[in-house]
Design a protein around this motif. Structure first.
Motif, mmCIF file in Angstrom:
data_model
loop_
_atom_site.group_PDB
_atom_site.id
_atom_site.type_symbol
_atom_site.label_atom_id
_atom_site.label_comp_id
_atom_site.label_asym_id
_atom_site.label_seq_id
_atom_site.Cartn_x
_atom_site.Cartn_y
_atom_site.Cartn_z
ATOM 1 N N ALA A 108 -1.378 -5.674 21.605
ATOM 2 C CA ALA A 108 -1.055 -4.333 21.099
ATOM 3 C C ALA A 108 -1.387 -4.240 19.618
ATOM 4 C CB ALA A 108 0.433 -4.040 21.294
ATOM 5 N N VAL A 109 -1.757 -3.028 19.191
ATOM 6 C CA VAL A 109 -2.047 -2.780 17.769
ATOM 7 C C VAL A 109 -1.196 -1.590 17.324
ATOM 8 C CG1 VAL A 109 -3.821 -2.126 16.094
ATOM 9 C CG2 VAL A 109 -4.396 -3.694 17.967
ATOM 10 N N ILE A 110 -0.381 -1.830 16.297
ATOM 11 C CA ILE A 110 0.470 -0.774 15.745
ATOM 12 C C ILE A 110 -0.177 -0.303 14.450
ATOM 13 C CG2 ILE A 110 2.688 -0.428 14.561
ATOM 14 C CD1 ILE A 110 3.820 -2.524 16.564
ATOM 15 N N THR A 111 -0.398 1.008 14.321
ATOM 16 C CA THR A 111 -0.885 1.483 13.022
ATOM 17 C C THR A 111 0.161 2.415 12.416
ATOM 18 O OG1 THR A 111 -2.116 3.467 13.641
ATOM 19 C CG2 THR A 111 -3.257 1.393 13.926
ATOM 20 N N LEU A 112 0.380 2.231 11.111
ATOM 21 C CA LEU A 112 1.369 3.039 10.379
ATOM 22 C C LEU A 112 0.619 4.058 9.533
ATOM 23 C CD1 LEU A 112 3.689 0.141 9.122
ATOM 24 C CD2 LEU A 112 3.929 1.516 11.210
ATOM 25 N N ASN A 113 1.024 5.298 9.676
ATOM 26 C CA ASN A 113 0.343 6.373 8.968
ATOM 27 C C ASN A 113 1.349 7.075 8.039
ATOM 28 O OD1 ASN A 113 -1.103 8.598 8.232
ATOM 29 N ND2 ASN A 113 -2.027 8.889 10.255
ATOM 30 N N ILE A 114 1.343 6.650 6.778
ATOM 31 C CA ILE A 114 2.330 7.131 5.797
ATOM 32 C C ILE A 114 1.566 7.867 4.692
ATOM 33 C CG2 ILE A 114 4.259 6.362 4.286
ATOM 34 C CD1 ILE A 114 4.485 5.313 7.217
ATOM 35 N N PRO A 115 2.043 9.056 4.267
ATOM 36 C CA PRO A 115 1.306 9.783 3.222
ATOM 37 C C PRO A 115 1.157 8.955 1.944
ATOM 38 C CG PRO A 115 3.096 11.132 4.122
ATOM 39 C CD PRO A 115 3.251 9.767 4.711
ATOM 40 N N HIS A 116 -0.002 9.076 1.305
ATOM 41 C CA HIS A 116 -0.280 8.280 0.112
ATOM 42 C C HIS A 116 0.721 8.530 -1.017
ATOM 43 C CE1 HIS A 116 -4.721 7.006 0.936
ATOM 44 N NE2 HIS A 116 -3.914 6.730 1.923
ATOM 45 N N ASP A 117 1.209 9.789 -1.163
ATOM 46 C CA ASP A 117 2.149 10.036 -2.273
ATOM 47 C C ASP A 117 3.466 9.279 -2.060
ATOM 48 O OD1 ASP A 117 2.516 11.822 -0.124
ATOM 49 O OD2 ASP A 117 3.646 13.222 -1.376
ATOM 50 N N VAL A 118 3.869 9.124 -0.808
ATOM 51 C CA VAL A 118 5.100 8.372 -0.501
ATOM 52 C C VAL A 118 4.879 6.897 -0.870
ATOM 53 C CG1 VAL A 118 6.627 7.597 1.380
ATOM 54 C CG2 VAL A 118 5.769 9.955 1.354
ATOM 55 N N ILE A 119 3.708 6.389 -0.521
ATOM 56 C CA ILE A 119 3.374 4.979 -0.806
ATOM 57 C C ILE A 119 3.373 4.716 -2.318
ATOM 58 C CG2 ILE A 119 1.386 3.402 -0.835
ATOM 59 C CD1 ILE A 119 0.823 4.297 2.034
ATOM 60 N N ILE A 120 2.756 5.612 -3.064
ATOM 61 C CA ILE A 120 2.639 5.413 -4.515
ATOM 62 C C ILE A 120 4.032 5.354 -5.147
ATOM 63 C CG2 ILE A 120 1.839 6.564 -6.653
ATOM 64 C CD1 ILE A 120 -0.673 7.401 -4.868
ATOM 65 N N ASP A 121 4.946 6.187 -4.673
ATOM 66 C CA ASP A 121 6.336 6.161 -5.160
ATOM 67 C C ASP A 121 7.028 4.855 -4.805
ATOM 68 O OD1 ASP A 121 6.616 8.413 -6.523
ATOM 69 O OD2 ASP A 121 7.840 9.488 -5.043
ATOM 70 N N ARG A 122 6.825 4.392 -3.583
ATOM 71 C CA ARG A 122 7.513 3.200 -3.101
ATOM 72 C C ARG A 122 7.143 1.936 -3.855
ATOM 73 N NH1 ARG A 122 6.734 2.635 3.348
ATOM 74 N NH2 ARG A 122 8.055 4.393 3.916
ATOM 75 N N VAL A 123 5.840 1.750 -4.054
ATOM 76 C CA VAL A 123 5.437 0.451 -4.599
ATOM 77 C C VAL A 123 5.867 0.271 -6.058
ATOM 78 C CG1 VAL A 123 3.578 0.005 -2.954
ATOM 79 C CG2 VAL A 123 3.061 1.176 -5.095
ATOM 80 N N LYS A 124 6.184 1.388 -6.737
ATOM 81 C CA LYS A 124 6.695 1.270 -8.113
ATOM 82 C C LYS A 124 8.022 0.508 -8.105
ATOM 83 C CE LYS A 124 4.964 5.761 -9.600
ATOM 84 N NZ LYS A 124 5.384 7.160 -9.529
ATOM 85 N N ASN A 125 8.767 0.641 -7.011
ATOM 86 C CA ASN A 125 10.113 0.043 -6.938
ATOM 87 C C ASN A 125 10.141 -1.258 -6.144
ATOM 88 O OD1 ASN A 125 11.310 2.178 -8.353
ATOM 89 N ND2 ASN A 125 11.277 3.434 -6.494
#
Ligand code: G5P
Ligand code: MG
Length: 216
Positions: A108-125
């Motif tokens: 099985a292959v799981i792909t996660l599709n998360i908006p880029h603006d959410v990602i940019i906020d997350r990785v700061k923390n």
């Protein structure tokens, strides 16, 4: 505990939650989490030959060359033997996907599709304990003692490649290289895509999908 062997690949942009969802899969199904990024970062901490070779590529947001990564990952898979696992961060392009397919049957292959603006906020923390790969996030998954790893009490660090300009580069590289890989797995009928902004909304859907695929 699931007893048959089940091999999953998890795909998603940087910061999309591959490591976080993988840990939930490990807790629920008792399989192993094999993360390319964690293996590479552990080698950087230990200053091994592999770590020395990989360090600059990672800091620049570039892929480590295929021959190094593929050899490392196939060796790790051999070491794991006949056990269920979740592969996080590998394959990262078609050449790696083909090398993996020549060796292993993926279920099985799981792909996660998360908006880029959410990602940019997350990785700061994001803060990590590089020797173990444990990941924290201020406001989402805080360490018990600020700045310290829950298990060892050692200091947490931020990832060199979580600087905003490097994150932007990694996101662009992901779109370019992973669309063909996802299409390649789609042709094999293996892919399920999970869209959303929060892990707590995505995880129950991933769990249901895996339960179904495992015929549990
Ligand atoms: P990696 O290590 O594979 P990426 O870029 O693929 O790195 P990354 O950054 O590790 O992926 P992730 O695992 O998808 O992200 O995300 P995560 O850590 O679980 O979650 C991100 C943060 O968000 C965490 O702090 C988490 O706690 C938090 N979080 C999760 N869910 C939520 C939520 O719902 N809300 C909030 N607020 N926060 C949340 O690769 C690194 C480098 O290694 C090399 C490359 O140089 C690559 O750039 N590399 C390879 N090179 C060649 N070939 C390969 N196969 C390679 N693999 C790695
Ligand atoms: Mg990760």
């Amino acid at each position: 505990m699931y007893t048959k062997i089940f091999r999953t690949v998890i795909i998603g942009a940087p910061g999309s939650g591959k490591g976080t969802i993988s840990e939930l899969i490990v807790k629920t199904y008792g399989c192993l989490h094999i993360s390319t990024g964690d293996i590479l970062r552990q080698n950087i901490v230990k200053n091994t030959d592999l770590g020395k070779k990989a360090k600059q590529y990672i800091a620049d947001g570039q892929l480590v060359p295929d021959e190094i990564v593929t050899k490392t990952m196939l060796a790790r898979i051999t070491e794991v033997g006949n056990k269920s696992y979740i592969l996080d961060g590998f394959p990262r392009n078609i050449a790696q996907a083909e090398a993996l397919a020549a060796r292993e049957q993926i279920d099985a292959v799981i792909t996660l599709n998360i908006p880029h603006d959410v990602i940019i906020d997350r990785v700061k923390n994001r803060w990590i304990h590089a020797p173990s790969g444990r990941v924290y996030n201020i406001g989402f998954h805080d360490p018990k003692v600020p700045g310290k790893d829950d298990v060892t009490g050692e200091s947490l660090t931020q990832r060199e490649d979580d600087k905003p300009d490097v994150v932007a580069k990694r996101l662009q590289l992901y779109d370019e290289l992973m669309k063909p890989v996802i299409a390649w797995y789609e042709k094999k009928g293996l892919v399920a895509t999970f869209k959303g902004k929060k892990t707590k909304e995505i995880w129950p859907r991933v769990e249901l999908f895996l339960r179904d695929r495992m015929n549990m």
